[in-house]
Design an enzyme around this catalytic site. Structure first.
Site, PDB file in Angstrom:
ATOM      1  N   LYS A   1      42.647  39.375  48.852  1.00  0.00           N
ATOM      2  CA  LYS A   1      41.836  38.482  48.001  1.00  0.00           C
ATOM      3  C   LYS A   1      41.565  39.130  46.652  1.00  0.00           C
ATOM      4  CE  LYS A   1      37.167  38.293  48.443  1.00  0.00           C
ATOM      5  NZ  LYS A   1      36.521  38.463  47.135  1.00  0.00           N
ATOM      6  N   ASN A   2      41.190  40.402  46.663  1.00  0.00           N
ATOM      7  CA  ASN A   2      40.793  41.047  45.408  1.00  0.00           C
ATOM      8  C   ASN A   2      41.975  41.396  44.516  1.00  0.00           C
ATOM      9  OD1 ASN A   2      38.211  40.766  46.222  1.00  0.00           O
ATOM     10  ND2 ASN A   2      37.817  42.930  46.630  1.00  0.00           N
TER      11      ASN A   2
ATOM     12  N   CYS B   1      24.216  36.152  42.430  1.00  0.00           N
ATOM     13  CA  CYS B   1      25.009  35.909  43.628  1.00  0.00           C
ATOM     14  C   CYS B   1      24.303  36.540  44.795  1.00  0.00           C
ATOM     15  CB  CYS B   1      26.394  36.495  43.477  1.00  0.00           C
ATOM     16  SG  CYS B   1      26.367  38.257  43.657  1.00  0.00           S
TER      17      CYS B   1
ATOM     18  N   ARG C   1      24.447  40.264  39.094  1.00  0.00           N
ATOM     19  CA  ARG C   1      25.739  40.901  38.773  1.00  0.00           C
ATOM     20  C   ARG C   1      25.884  40.953  37.271  1.00  0.00           C
ATOM     21  NH1 ARG C   1      31.017  40.787  42.261  1.00  0.00           N
ATOM     22  NH2 ARG C   1      30.080  41.482  44.176  1.00  0.00           N
TER      23      ARG C   1
ATOM     24  N   LEU D   1      29.319  45.592  30.983  1.00  0.00           N
ATOM     25  CA  LEU D   1      30.476  46.475  30.742  1.00  0.00           C
ATOM     26  C   LEU D   1      31.671  45.660  30.239  1.00  0.00           C
ATOM     27  CD1 LEU D   1      30.218  48.705  33.951  1.00  0.00           C
ATOM     28  CD2 LEU D   1      29.287  49.166  31.687  1.00  0.00           C
TER      29      LEU D   1
ATOM     30  N   ASP E   1      32.739  46.995  50.540  1.00  0.00           N
ATOM     31  CA  ASP E   1      33.075  45.776  51.280  1.00  0.00           C
ATOM     32  C   ASP E   1      33.257  46.026  52.783  1.00  0.00           C
ATOM     33  OD1 ASP E   1      32.972  44.358  48.956  1.00  0.00           O
ATOM     34  OD2 ASP E   1      35.131  44.204  48.670  1.00  0.00           O
TER      35      ASP E   1
ATOM     36  N   ILE F   1      26.806  51.035  45.664  1.00  0.00           N
ATOM     37  CA  ILE F   1      27.489  50.155  44.694  1.00  0.00           C
ATOM     38  C   ILE F   1      26.661  48.915  44.341  1.00  0.00           C
ATOM     39  CG2 ILE F   1      29.619  48.876  44.156  1.00  0.00           C
ATOM     40  CD1 ILE F   1      30.151  51.848  44.517  1.00  0.00           C
TER      41      ILE F   1
ATOM     42  N   ARG G   1      35.481  32.332  52.259  1.00  0.00           N
ATOM     43  CA  ARG G   1      35.854  32.817  50.926  1.00  0.00           C
ATOM     44  C   ARG G   1      36.852  33.975  51.022  1.00  0.00           C
ATOM     45  NH1 ARG G   1      31.546  35.439  48.499  1.00  0.00           N
ATOM     46  NH2 ARG G   1      33.296  36.200  47.302  1.00  0.00           N
TER      47      ARG G   1
END
Ligand code: UD1
Length: 415
Positions: A22-23, A116, A121, A125, A304, A326, A396
């Site tokens: 997905k990423n 979210c 978020r 940057l 994750d 994170i 998702r």
């Protein structure tokens, strides 16, 4: 609203295949904008976030069609540079369209991706970097308006190796004059997959450790790329095997990218073996404790995989400690796991899990994508039936997770 009903099971046995990451597919679909031609992307998972990315591409004027696991994006004619709020909100990571839309159109107009489930978020940057590359950025009423002036490659030092910011800079840099260098860039394997795509699409990008260099791109008429396997999906299925016990195999994966997870599961007493692109996990005796897990940018332990590993450790002997560095607010699954009988204490960024002998099926909800995966894993080890609500979060990032659970000998039903 659909939900998952999962029954506890004594043992798993079977073989499943990892899908495309997905990423990786999300930034690469966004990156098809920089190549004004036909982009053929293989091994695309069938996920809600992928549908959202396709909706954004179509809105911008791309012709997109899916043939099984292949998505073909023809981005020869781009008709707009704005992304409306409803499309931005469909997908948390929609900000990865900022760099490619700007690179292609010289302008962009999009709402902030917004809050979210993992806490605020910020995109500071991303914004600082695009400004540095020559983009004028204004904000009014939650809409971010960007206009590119003369864009010139620069040295950009990221204060934190943000994955999304690194991707946006790479893609915007393909439209800059001269060379851009990113220092303290993210080193996630999905970044290398994006770099591979950019190079096939006529750009020149290379990574040396934490430094990435990019030189402008020239459009190719036809580009083809295959998405790398999903390392978090792989980690989730390994955690299922460890949690329930038995003999589970994950095929079509890259074992070297999940070593922090296989190492933790080995410490806990699971037996891991690797053969080419297959990882096999066997577990017969009860799990023991593991060294403290600290989530870090790659090559550290991935944030994750924190929730899935925590779910695997709920019935392990002794205590397991997690330190989430994170994201704020990435322990929302904890209260749901505790409803099932888990013993977890959270203080700020630290969570301590004391192994329990039993978990009980009850009504819970998926608080976010990986938290939802954790609920599935816990449910597979619980007595009785667990009903998981809000499973749109799980969809998702996992293709019909109930099919995977059933293929491994578990019992899951979508209602
Ligand atoms: C990506 C992944 C996500 C993963 C995360 C960390 C995708 C589509 N998503 O998300 O699954 O959990 O990497 O590995 O690839 N931050 C700022 N300012 C910024 C950008 C980020 O403060 O401008 C902070 C974030 O709030 C967060 C941390 O940096 O606390 C990490 O964010 P980042 O690496 O950017 O993650 P994403 O790209 O959003």
């Amino acid at each position: 609203m659909s939900k998952l009903i999962i029954e506890g099971c004594p043992r798993l046995s079977g073989s499943v295949s990892a899908n495309g990451a997905k990423n990786s597919v999300l930034p690469i679909l966004a990156a098809t904008l920089i190549n004004a031609g036909e982009n053929v992307i293989h091994n695309c998972p069938d996920l809600r976030d992928v549908d959202s990315a396709v909706n954004i591409l179509r809105h911008l004027g791309c012709k997109v069609r899916r043939e099984g696991k292949t998505i073909i994006v023809n981005s020869s004619n781009i008709t707009r540079y704005d992304i409306p709020d409803n499309l931005m909100r469909e997908m948390r990571s929609s900000v990865i369209f900022l760099g490619p839309v700007l690179a292609r159109c010289g302008k962009s107009s999009m709402s902030f991706p917004g809050g979210c489930e993992l806490g605020p978020r910020p995109i500071d940057l991303h914004i600082d970097a695009v400004k540095k590359l020559g983009v004028n950025v204004t904000e009014s009423g939650g809409i971010l308006e960007c206009t590119a002036g003369k864009m010139t490659g620069k040295d950009i030092i990221l204060p934190f190796p943000s994955v999304g910011a690194t991707e946006n800079i790479i893609l915007l840099a393909t439209a800059c004059h001269g060379r851009t260098r990113i220092r303290n860039a993210a080193q996630e394997p999905e970044i290398d997959d994006l770099i591979a795509f950019v190079n096939k699409a006529g750009g020149m990008a290379a990574r040396r450790g934490s430094e990435i260099e990019i030189i402008g791109t020239q459009t190719r008429e036809h580009t083809e790329h295959t998405i790398m396997p999903d390392r978090i999906e792989t980690a989730t299925y390994l955690c299922m095997g460890a949690a329930v016990g038995g003999d589970v195999e994950v095929r079509n994966t890259y074992p070297q990218y999940v070593e922090t997870i296989t190492e933790a599961l080995t410490q806990a007493g699971a037996e891991i073996s690797v053969r080419k692109d297959i990882i096999r996990i066997k577990r017969d005796k009860p799990l023991g404790s593991i060294k403290p897990v600290r989530t870090m940018p790659y090559p550290g332990f991935p944030t994750d995989a924190q929730a899935p590993l925590m779910a695997a450790m709920l019935k392990a002997r002794g205590s397991s400690i997690f330190l989430e560095t994170i994201f704020e607010n990435r322990y929302r699954h904890v209260s749901e796991l505790m409803r099932m009988g888990a013993d977890i204490k959270v203080a700020g960024r630290v969570a301590v899990v004391e192994g329990v002998t039993r978990l009980f099926g009850t009504k819970v909800r998926a608080t976010d994508l990986r938290g939802g995966a954790a609920m599935c894993i816990a449910a597979m080890t619980a007595m009785g039936k667990t009903e998981i609500d809000d499973i749109h979060h799980i969809d998702r990032g996992y293709e019909k997770i109930e099919n995977v659970i059933n293929a491994l000998g578990g019992r899951a039903l979508r209602e």
